[in-house]
Design an enzyme around this catalytic site. Structure first.
Site, PDB file in Angstrom:
ATOM      1  N   PHE A  64       0.846  -1.189   0.000  1.00 20.39           N
ATOM      2  CA  PHE A  64       0.000   0.000   0.000  1.00 20.39           C
ATOM      3  C   PHE A  64       0.886   1.244   0.000  1.00 20.39           C
ATOM      4  O   PHE A  64       1.637   1.472   0.944  1.00 20.39           O
ATOM      5  CB  PHE A  64      -0.911   0.002   1.236  1.00 20.39           C
ATOM      6  N   LYS A  65       0.780   2.015  -1.072  1.00 22.11           N
ATOM      7  CA  LYS A  65       1.479   3.291  -1.142  1.00 22.11           C
ATOM      8  C   LYS A  65       0.485   4.368  -0.720  1.00 22.11           C
ATOM      9  O   LYS A  65      -0.441   4.698  -1.445  1.00 22.11           O
ATOM     10  CB  LYS A  65       1.985   3.547  -2.557  1.00 22.11           C
ATOM     11  N   VAL A  66       0.686   4.889   0.471  1.00 24.60           N
ATOM     12  CA  VAL A  66      -0.254   5.836   1.056  1.00 24.60           C
ATOM     13  C   VAL A  66       0.319   7.240   0.935  1.00 24.60           C
ATOM     14  O   VAL A  66       1.374   7.545   1.496  1.00 24.60           O
ATOM     15  CB  VAL A  66      -0.552   5.481   2.525  1.00 24.60           C
TER      16      VAL A  66
END
Length: 310
Positions: A171-173
């Site tokens: 997950f690239k937040v």
């Protein structure tokens, strides 16, 4: 068990490679290879291609395929490569993702489906979208949680997909209060969250590392600088990481707030890595004053990019 949990855990600095054009806006494939070589030489743990900072939205499907195969063949396993396969259509995204896997991608990065300013999909559609893509491949999926998609992805919803969909595990937040969201995601998802990652040019990197981020996807101009921060933190020296961050923060801020996606190419041209730092019209060239400010800040840091090609 989430299928991706038994695969390699990717960590560290995976910058986005810009797409290199000539002054007329055509793909510069030799320049692209030099860009990739520089990014590896500058310490990238891996690379990401065809992302928004790669101007993926300005490329034809044929150009995407050309670049994907060129980069994966040129990297030849030196570092893992993440291929962005975002598409509104579940079917087309699955086809893109399968093609990336077959070409040698280590992972695919995908935004939730969106189109324009108003066409969005609810949680059921988003879940089914990622489910269909996951079923089509055997490599991890990184969900890109970014404002550009205009789609709210709650931490409980992301954690549910990580637990239930075989390959959804990274997950690239890069939304406001990213660190708080990363922390909640890790708490809710547990072992299903293989890769909680930082994005947005590392502007929130220290807070995100404190929240548990294990990867950083930044711009491609100075992976050596980002490595100093991430490596120190991973070694348990948060104070040294903070000192490095304070030193590099003016350049990070300038990229995030002034130069944008043109920044890596401007640095690479200044250092002789590439011949042209053109962005594809209707994007406009970096203003000379902005370029001058960028290079003034960069020269104080002596990044690899400014001497790699000289």
């Amino acid at each position: 068990m989430n299928q991706a949990s038994i695969q390699t855990s990717y960590r560290g600095v995976f910058p986005v490679a810009p797409t290199i054009f000539d002054d007329e806006g055509r793909l510069d494939l030799e320049g692209q290879k030099r860009c990739i070589d520089f990014m590896i030489d500058a310490g990238s743990n891996g690379l990401c291609i065809l992302a928004n900072f790669s101007e993926q939205f300005a490329l034809s499907d044929d150009e995407r395929n050309t670049l994907m195969h060129l980069v994966l063949e040129h990297v030849a396993g030196r570092v893992p490569v993440i291929v962005t396969t975002t598409h509104f259509s579940s079917h087309q995204c699955a086809l893109r993702s399968r093609a990336a896997q077959d070409a040698g991608a280590a992972m695919v990065m995908i935004m939730p489906p969106y189109h324009g300013a108003t066409i969005r999909v609810g949680e059921r559609g988003i879940y089914e979208f990622y489910s269909k893509v996951s079923d089509a491949i055997d490599i991890p999926i990184m969900i890109q949680d970014a404002p550009v998609a205009g789609t709210a992805l709650s931490a409980p919803f992301l954690a549910r997909m990580a637990r239930e969909l075989a390959n959804v595990s990274y997950f690239k937040v890069e939304v406001p209060q990213a660190a708080a969201k990363l922390r909640e995601l890790i708490e809710l998802g547990g072992d299903a969250i293989i890769g909680p990652w930082d994005g947005e040019e590392a502007i929130t990197l220290m807070a995100d590392l404190d929240a548990g981020a294990t990867g950083a996807m930044t711009g491609g101009g100075y992976p050596d600088g980002i490595r100093l921060i991430v490596d120190a933190y991973a070694a348990g020296d948060a104070e040294l990481a903070a000192a490095h961050y304070q030193r590099w923060l003016p350049l990070i801020n300038y990229e995030n707030r002034q130069g944008g996606l043109a920044t890596p190419k401007a640095l690479m041209k200044a250092g002789g890595v590439i011949k042209s730092d053109a962005v594809r019209h209707p994007l406009l060239p970096m203003h000379p004053a902005t370029r001058a400010g960028l290079l003034t800040i960069a020269r104080r840091l002596d990044p690899v990019v400014l001497r790699w090609g000289k």
